[in-house]
Design a protein around this motif. Structure first.
Motif, PDB file in Angstrom:
ATOM      1  N   LYS A  69      33.207  33.594  38.099  1.00 18.71           N
ATOM      2  CA  LYS A  69      34.209  32.768  37.481  1.00 18.71           C
ATOM      3  C   LYS A  69      34.802  33.349  36.173  1.00 18.71           C
ATOM      4  N   TRP A  72      38.062  32.794  33.954  1.00 15.68           N
ATOM      5  CA  TRP A  72      38.523  31.316  34.234  1.00 15.68           C
ATOM      6  C   TRP A  72      38.217  30.310  32.842  1.00 15.68           C
ATOM      7  N   PHE A  97      37.097  36.583  40.352  1.00 16.20           N
ATOM      8  CA  PHE A  97      36.953  36.877  41.696  1.00 16.20           C
ATOM      9  C   PHE A  97      37.211  38.178  42.181  1.00 16.20           C
ATOM     10  N   THR A  98      36.636  39.113  42.991  1.00 14.44           N
ATOM     11  CA  THR A  98      36.791  40.490  43.087  1.00 14.44           C
ATOM     12  C   THR A  98      38.272  40.883  43.502  1.00 14.44           C
ATOM     13  N   TRP A  99      38.939  39.694  44.202  1.00 18.42           N
ATOM     14  CA  TRP A  99      40.511  40.120  44.467  1.00 18.42           C
ATOM     15  C   TRP A  99      41.330  39.937  43.297  1.00 18.42           C
ATOM     16  N   GLU A 100      40.827  39.478  42.070  1.00 20.06           N
ATOM     17  CA  GLU A 100      41.446  39.315  40.891  1.00 20.06           C
ATOM     18  C   GLU A 100      41.248  40.635  40.179  1.00 20.06           C
ATOM     19  N   GLN A 102      40.337  43.578  41.592  1.00 19.88           N
ATOM     20  CA  GLN A 102      40.576  44.925  42.190  1.00 19.88           C
ATOM     21  C   GLN A 102      39.628  46.053  41.872  1.00 19.88           C
ATOM     22  N   ASP A 103      38.655  45.765  41.477  1.00 19.16           N
ATOM     23  CA  ASP A 103      37.522  47.097  41.239  1.00 19.16           C
ATOM     24  C   ASP A 103      36.242  46.831  41.461  1.00 19.16           C
ATOM     25  N   ARG A 104      35.842  47.392  42.583  1.00 16.85           N
ATOM     26  CA  ARG A 104      34.545  47.055  43.283  1.00 16.85           C
ATOM     27  C   ARG A 104      33.628  47.589  42.234  1.00 16.85           C
ATOM     28  N   ILE A 108      30.415  45.249  40.688  1.00 17.80           N
ATOM     29  CA  ILE A 108      28.895  45.550  41.002  1.00 17.80           C
ATOM     30  C   ILE A 108      28.368  45.710  39.482  1.00 17.80           C
ATOM     31  N   TYR A 141      28.364  40.006  48.848  1.00 20.48           N
ATOM     32  CA  TYR A 141      29.087  41.544  49.217  1.00 20.48           C
ATOM     33  C   TYR A 141      28.170  42.956  48.665  1.00 20.48           C
TER      34      TYR A 141
END
Lengths: 204, 204
Positions: A69, A72, A97-100, A102-104, A108, A141
């Motif tokens: 988080k 946030w 979160f990872t969908w915020e 957009q860069d795996r 990591i 993940y």
């Protein structure tokens, strides 16, 4: 309330007290616990922060590493950083979160940095309680290796240090390693049923 | 990590973000929630106190009424009374679990006094969040009338005030009335498996 009902109730309660006293008498061992809060319900992180509050009250130095988080502006972060910087070390590794993000690859790197900090805090003899908030997301993940994490907790964690790991979808290896596992189960949720948005104080 | 796996992952995350953004866009309603933490697992009270911490952080005046743990020297009581008397009103009604007091009539009087205080706090327009800690125990033993409590919450609670009710064995009427119900389920507990006693910071 008749006297009879009261008497029966008191007798029942006396028996529970006797059984409880007997049970508690055997619980002389103190040890640092590996605790897991998982499940899809609410309260996983809140309960972790409730324990941090108890640690502050008892003068037990604590550390928090937030894995997910990061960006946030959560109440718990503001609260602990502004008011309890001496009592609680607060670290942020994730950037949302990872969908915020957009860069795996960046996620990591952030998770692994968080785990490095977590190990340092757990090994620090001053620290008695470490909250690894949302680490289960990073484990799920495979941003972190579950075997590394479990091996460290089982074999390198100082005996008296408590560690609480939160997040849904806890891996079976972690559940096996833990002393105490609580699953927060969603029975009813206003986001789903009523179209109510996340609110201050309650959700963050 | 190959580029291919990263690309697939990023695509999956993009879809989740799109779905989540769409879902969140409909959550415009704010309202005071009736929340219940129940179940035999840990974290019911801790999660409630974690929300109190968030309220302090956000400048939202809060009140706590503890129905059962009255005489326990809990970390949360010490913490809130000593450090946040201005931000959080802390009331104690119970005098310990009933098997400690061994006096049902006194327990009933204490619970009813607690409920009187609870109603005053909920109705107070200054207060935005009220934690009724362990009230479910008082309801379970019929120290309080469930219909009275539910009727008050549904019909007299100010619309924007959040109320969180904790304790195992929440009554079905309360679950029906609540906006958000979480069941804390015990997966593993050191008291049962290992003979470890209740510990500072973790349990109290």
């Amino acid at each position: 309330m008749t006297d009879d009902i009261t008497a029966r109730h008191n007798e029942k309660m006396r028996k529970i007290k006797a059984a409880r006293d007997k049970m508690m008498a055997t619980k002389t061992e103190e040890k640092g616990l590996i605790m897991v809060h998982t499940g899809t319900g609410k309260g996983k992180s809140s309960a972790g922060f409730g324990m941090v509050m108890r640690c502050i009250a008892h003068g037990m130095p604590a550390a928090v590493v937030q894995f997910i988080k990061g960006n946030w502006d959560t109440g718990e972060k503001t609260f602990l950083r502004d008011r309890f910087a001496d009592e609680v070390r607060f670290f942020v590794s994730g950037e949302g979160f990872t969908w915020e993000t957009q860069d795996r690859d960046r996620d990591i790197a952030a998770a692994q940095n968080g785990w490095k900090i977590a190990k340092e805090q757990i090994l620090d003899p001053e620290i008695q309680f470490v909250l690894l908030d949302e680490i289960n997301i990073a484990l799920r993940y495979d941003y972190l290796d579950i075997d590394d994490v479990v091996d460290f907790l089982m074999n390198e964690k100082p005996e008296m240090t408590h560690v609480c790991l939160t997040g849904r979808n806890a891996k079976p290896e972690l559940i096996e390693a833990a002393d105490l596992v609580t699953e927060m189960t969603l029975v009813k949720h206003p986001f789903k049923d009523l179209g109510v948005k996340a609110q201050k104080g309650v959700e963050f």
